[in-house]
Design an enzyme around this catalytic site. Structure first.
Site, short mmCIF file in Angstrom:
data_model
loop_
_atom_site.label_atom_id
_atom_site.label_comp_id
_atom_site.label_asym_id
_atom_site.label_seq_id
_atom_site.Cartn_x
_atom_site.Cartn_y
_atom_site.Cartn_z
CE1 TYR A 33 0.49 2.04 4.39
CE2 TYR A 33 0.84 -0.29 4.53
CZ TYR A 33 0.90 1.05 5.04
OH TYR A 33 1.41 1.23 6.19
NE ARG A 52 6.96 4.61 0.33
CZ ARG A 52 6.72 5.44 1.48
NH1 ARG A 52 7.64 5.80 2.48
NH2 ARG A 52 5.43 5.92 1.67
NE ARG A 100 -5.08 -19.39 4.58
CZ ARG A 100 -4.15 -20.10 5.24
NH1 ARG A 100 -4.01 -21.48 5.01
NH2 ARG A 100 -3.43 -19.62 6.21
CE LYS A 147 3.28 3.42 3.20
NZ LYS A 147 3.69 3.72 4.82
CD GLU A 179 10.25 2.40 10.61
OE1 GLU A 179 10.51 3.04 9.83
OE2 GLU A 179 9.84 1.02 10.28
#
Length: 283
Positions: A33, A52, A100, A147, A179
């Site tokens: 995301y 990114r 799955r 991310k 962070e």
């Protein structure tokens, strides 16, 4: 007002948006995301977010072409349809629906979604008061530079921080701050800005890069290295950076006041420079 959202090429009312229950983003956390800030109806640092996004997708071997022009048009359409002045656009790309299985599907069909949230970033109380943060062991997976939507430990840690009366958390690994929950961490000592180096350990923050560029352009010294909680508590100033936060002061860490207890002058200088230049370059 019912929001208009984007799902797989279509703009639909939010209450009509659907994604398969077999989607790997839902079942496996197999998704990337990005969040782009919107100020005055403009997208802030959009090209850097798309760069990114492309990097993250490549790192998890997801075959999705980042067409920046098409994605920019989609973001602008969401801004227009939702009359968004200040806020954010969240965009997610998953590997799509498949039975799955831990093994990737041979021919994935990525799911693309995006939606807006209206948030008055430039008038939030934390701008003047700063954040209070608490430290917490960093138990996230080792590829924090990607991310992904796998942020459960981040959510748990932030909730725990708020239960303790803090605004956010700073993660600590091997005795050093990595962070914040969704932001990069900085301290200032003797007019020197100190922040951790880029690696797999932290997100390669879009705002982090811009703030460091502004700092160097203004002749400020930058030292790229890790720092401990104790060093941060003794700093003259501390701040975090993230796309919607710009540079936001940190005024307390684990109950210890940092500096004057208010966002410091260098922090505010960097924040104002970033906002001013970002609005000039916004799309």
């Amino acid at each position: 007002m019912t929001r208009t959202v984007f799902v797989n090429g279509s703009f639909v009312p939010e209450d009509q948006a659907t994604v398969s229950i077999f989607d790997r983003g839902f079942l496996m956390g197999d998704a990337i995301y990005e969040v782009t800030t919107v100020i005055d109806g403009k997208l802030i640092e959009f090209p850097a977010h798309m760069a990114r996004l492309a990097r993250s997708l490549a790192e998890i071997e997801m075959p999705f072409e980042v067409d920046e022009d098409a994605l920019l048009a989609m973001h602008h359409e969401l801004i227009a349809r939702n009359d968004l002045d200040q806020g954010m656009i969240y965009m997610q790309v998953s590997r799509g629906p498949a039975d799955r299985d831990f093994v990737y599907p041979a021919d994935p069909k990525p799911t693309r979604i995006a939606f807006t949230q209206s948030i008055p970033w430039l008038s939030m109380p934390f701008i003047e008061t700063g954040f209070k943060v608490v430290s917490c062991p960093d138990k996230r997976w080792g590829r924090r530079d990607i991310k992904t939507v796998q942020i459960l430990w981040t959510c748990m840690s932030k909730v725990d921080a708020q239960r303790k009366g803090a605004d956010d958390v700073w993660f600590v690994e091997d005795g050093l701050v990595t962070e914040g929950s969704s932001c990069n961490a900085f301290i200032i000592k003797n007019n020197r800005i100190i922040t951790r180096a880029l690696s797999h350990d932290i997100l390669h923050g879009v705002t982090r890069a811009v703030i460091l560029k502004f700092a160097k352009e203004q002749g400020l010294e930058v030292e790229v290295r890790g720092f401990s909680v104790e060093e941060a508590q003794q700093a003259d100033e501390a701040f975090v950076t993230a796309s919607p936060l710009f540079a936001t002061g940190v005024v307390e860490l684990d109950g210890v006041t940092i500096g004057s207890g208010k966002p410091g002058p260098m922090t505010m200088q960097l924040r104002e420079a970033h906002i001013r230049e970002s609005l000039k370059d916004g799309l």
